[in-house]
Structures are given as structure tokens and as C-alpha cells.
Design a protein around this motif. Structure first.
Motif, short mmCIF file in Angstrom:
data_model
loop_
_atom_site.label_atom_id
_atom_site.label_comp_id
_atom_site.label_asym_id
_atom_site.label_seq_id
_atom_site.Cartn_x
_atom_site.Cartn_y
_atom_site.Cartn_z
N MET A 109 43.12 31.24 54.86
CA MET A 109 42.12 31.78 55.79
C MET A 109 42.74 32.83 56.71
O MET A 109 42.10 33.83 57.03
N SER A 110 43.98 32.61 57.11
CA SER A 110 44.60 33.59 58.00
C SER A 110 44.88 34.91 57.27
O SER A 110 44.93 35.96 57.91
N ARG A 111 45.03 34.86 55.94
CA ARG A 111 45.20 36.09 55.16
C ARG A 111 43.87 36.57 54.58
O ARG A 111 43.85 37.47 53.74
N ASN A 112 42.75 35.92 55.00
CA ASN A 112 41.41 36.31 54.60
C ASN A 112 41.19 36.16 53.08
O ASN A 112 40.48 36.96 52.47
N GLU A 113 41.80 35.14 52.49
CA GLU A 113 41.62 34.86 51.06
C GLU A 113 40.80 33.57 50.95
O GLU A 113 41.34 32.49 50.71
N TYR A 119 38.11 22.31 55.39
CA TYR A 119 37.36 22.86 54.26
C TYR A 119 35.98 23.33 54.70
O TYR A 119 35.48 24.36 54.20
N LEU A 120 35.34 22.62 55.63
CA LEU A 120 34.04 23.08 56.13
C LEU A 120 34.19 24.41 56.89
O LEU A 120 33.27 25.23 56.88
N GLU A 121 35.34 24.61 57.51
CA GLU A 121 35.61 25.91 58.13
C GLU A 121 35.71 27.00 57.06
O GLU A 121 35.24 28.13 57.24
N VAL A 122 36.32 26.65 55.90
CA VAL A 122 36.35 27.60 54.77
C VAL A 122 34.93 27.93 54.33
O VAL A 122 34.59 29.11 54.10
N CYS A 123 34.07 26.91 54.22
CA CYS A 123 32.68 27.13 53.82
C CYS A 123 31.95 28.00 54.84
O CYS A 123 31.11 28.84 54.47
N ARG A 124 32.25 27.81 56.12
CA ARG A 124 31.59 28.62 57.15
C ARG A 124 31.98 30.08 57.03
O ARG A 124 31.13 30.98 57.11
N ARG A 125 33.27 30.34 56.80
CA ARG A 125 33.70 31.74 56.68
C ARG A 125 33.17 32.37 55.40
O ARG A 125 32.90 33.57 55.37
#
Length: 302
Positions: free
Chosen positions: A106-110, A136-142
Motif C-alpha cells: 500500500m505504501s508503494r501504491n500497489e 485487508y479492509l484498508e486495502v479494499c477501501r483504497r
């Protein structure tokens, strides 16, 4: 006529490494074709000292986190490489490694690679702890992908519940440490002395603190970002309004800005089997459980 010829003279000898029915290469099935002579894939038991586990787990964690630094020369794919390297080297990646992998991506926007880390965890049959689910829910949000969040919710979050009146938080430690006395060390067979660091054994202790509200909050943010206003109302208005914290207040104000009138809860009482494909429009089953604001654990762990 070859009645007098002993055919066994011309067949290969049954050496130490061959199967008792081995009479030549053509008797092998396709299943064992690439493994040579009688080299079945056995249960691989590697005994390492606890200090070595600690060293290697810490090193792998450092390598994975290093892939998330934006100014580093490492590629983001290397975080996935290190997790795969752990699996190949017969280590069980722990929850902290999967969390570090998703955060590094997420920090590398992947975002797609962050989901790949989650899929690797599921493929290893690892049950996620609450912090892994929240990451993982934060991944889904992004990614603005509510379908990913529904799938995660229906697999792992339908049994989550809030603290009841008088229930203690955190829960006591349930882990029994793995110990051997001298007699056991001398006389037990090796397979009974072997200790595997299975991450599923740690889930109970990693979830000692009740973090159901954080998971509800993350789920509400996913639904708000993806435009699922009705489901957002079902989560945030009915439950989180009762335990309003700053982030819940922000969610509610955003919703009221978008929609002046907040409807009452419409909650579809349906939860899918973990491996049912979501072919129709998914509904999330979110149980609404009464909870007292005056309970001390509410103020202690916001």
C-alpha cells in the motif's frame, strides 16, 4: 524360444533406493516421473532451534518492511518474494509478515499486489487475526472494491461479537508453551519433539482485545468509498452511532452531507458459504448486538 533364459538377469537390480515393485523405468507412473527412483515427497521435518526461528522471522520481517520504503532501491515485488521464500524454506509466515507485506504494497501504491499477499495467506490456510482483517479492509477501501470486502466479511467476520456486560477485556492468555523435560527429550521420537510455528495457534491470543468496533469502522469506510450508501447506513448508523468516536463521527457527517435523511436499518440476513462465488449482488450480514456505552472497556480501548 527363450524358455531357458533367466529374464531376471537382464532386469535392473532392486537397489537400496528403489521400490520393491520396481522392474524398470517403464513401470513408473506419471506421478513419480520427475522424482527419480523411489523419491516420494515425504513429510518434510526440519528441526530448528527456537533462537534460529526468532532470528529468521525477524530478518524476514525486516526485509518485507524494507520493500515498503518509498526511497529504497528495492522493488515492491520483493515483499512477495520474501514471503514466498519463507514458504519454500519451510517456515510458516506469521500474521505480522502478511500485515507487513500488505502495508508495504500500500505504501508503494500497489493495491493488486497487496491483495496477492492476502491470497497467499488464504492459500496457506492461515486464519487471519483481527489486525490482519483490518489491514485487508484498508486495502479494499483504497481499491474501492466492495466485493473483496464482502468476501472477507462473509468468510471471517460473521462470528465477531461485541463485549457483553461484565465480560473481561483483554481475555487471558490461552497459549500453553511448548516444553519438554529431560526424560521426554531423551525417549520421545523426533516427530513428537518437533514444534511447528503454526500461525493458526496464535489467533486466539492475537484477538485477546475485542476489536470488533474497528472492523465495523473499516467496513463502513469501504462501503462509503464504494458508494454503497444503504449498507453503510446499516453498519454505521445503527451500530457506530451508539459508540461515536471521532472517525465514526466523520463517517456520519459525510453521509449526512450526501444524504439529508438517514434511513432506518435494512440488513439482509444472509451470509454466504466461504467458497460460494458471489454471482449476484452481494448482501452483507451484519449482526446488530446491543452494547452498553457505560461499560469500562469501551472507554479504555478506543
Amino acid at each position: 524360444k527363450m524358455d531357458h533364459v533367466m529374464l531376471s538377469k537382464y532386469m535392473p537390480k532392486r537397489n537400496k533406493g528403489t521400490a520393491p515393485w520396481f522392474r524398470g523405468a517403464d513401470t513408473y507412473s506419471v506421478k513419480y516421473a520427475e522424482q527419480g527412483r523411489y523419491e516420494y515427497q515425504r513429510y518434510l521435518m526440519i528441526s530448528r532451534l527456537p533462537g534460529q526461528y526468532k532470528n529468521d522471522f525477524t530478518n524476514f520481517l525486516r526485509y518485507i518492511r524494507g520493500c515498503g520504503k518509498k526511497n529504497s532501491l528495492t522493488l515492491p515485488q520483493e515483499a512477495i518474494h520474501w514471503i514466498q521464500r519463507m514458504i519454500v524454506d519451510n517456515y510458516n509466515p506469521q500474521h505480522c509478515h502478511y500485515i507487513a507485506g500488505m502495508e508495504a504494497m500500500m505504501s508503494r501504491n500497489e493495491i493488486d499486489m497487496a491483495r496477492d499477499v492476502w491470497k497467499m495467506m488464504e492459500r496457506q490456510q492461515t486464519i487471519p487475526c483481527d489486525r490482519t482483517i483490518a489491514t485487508y479492509l484498508e486495502v479494499c477501501r483504497r481499491a474501492k472494491e466492495p466485493t473483496w470486502a464482502y468476501e472477507c466479511w462473509n468468510r471471517y467476520c460473521t462470528e465477531k461479537r461485541f463485549l457483553e456486560e461484565g465480560e473481561m477485556d483483554p481475555k487471558p492468555v490461552s497459549r500453553v508453551p511448548f516444553t519438554l523435560n529431560r526424560d521426554e527429550m531423551l525417549h520421545l521420537p523426533k516427530w513428537k519433539k518437533f514444534f511447528d510455528h503454526d500461525p493458526n495457534l496464535d489467533v486466539t491470543d492475537l484477538n485477546r482485545f475485542n476489536t470488533t468496533r474497528q472492523i465495523y469502522s473499516k467496513m463502513a469506510q469501504v462501503m462509503l468509498c464504494s458508494g454503497e450508501v444503504e449498507l453503510f447506513e446499516a453498519v454505521s448508523y445503527t451500530h457506530l452511532r451508539a459508540h461515536e468516536t471521532p472517525e465514526h463521527l466523520v463517517c456520519r457527517l459525510l453521509l449526512e452531507k450526501k444524504k439529508n435523511k438517514i434511513a432506518s436499518i435494512i440488513c439482509h440476513p444472509l451470509s454466504y458459504h466461504p467458497y460460494t462465488p458471489l454471482t449476484t449482488t452481494p448482501h452483507v450480514y451484519i449482526p446488530i448486538i446491543p452494547y452498553s456505552i457505560t461499560h469500562p472497556s469501551y472507554t479504555n480501548y478506543i
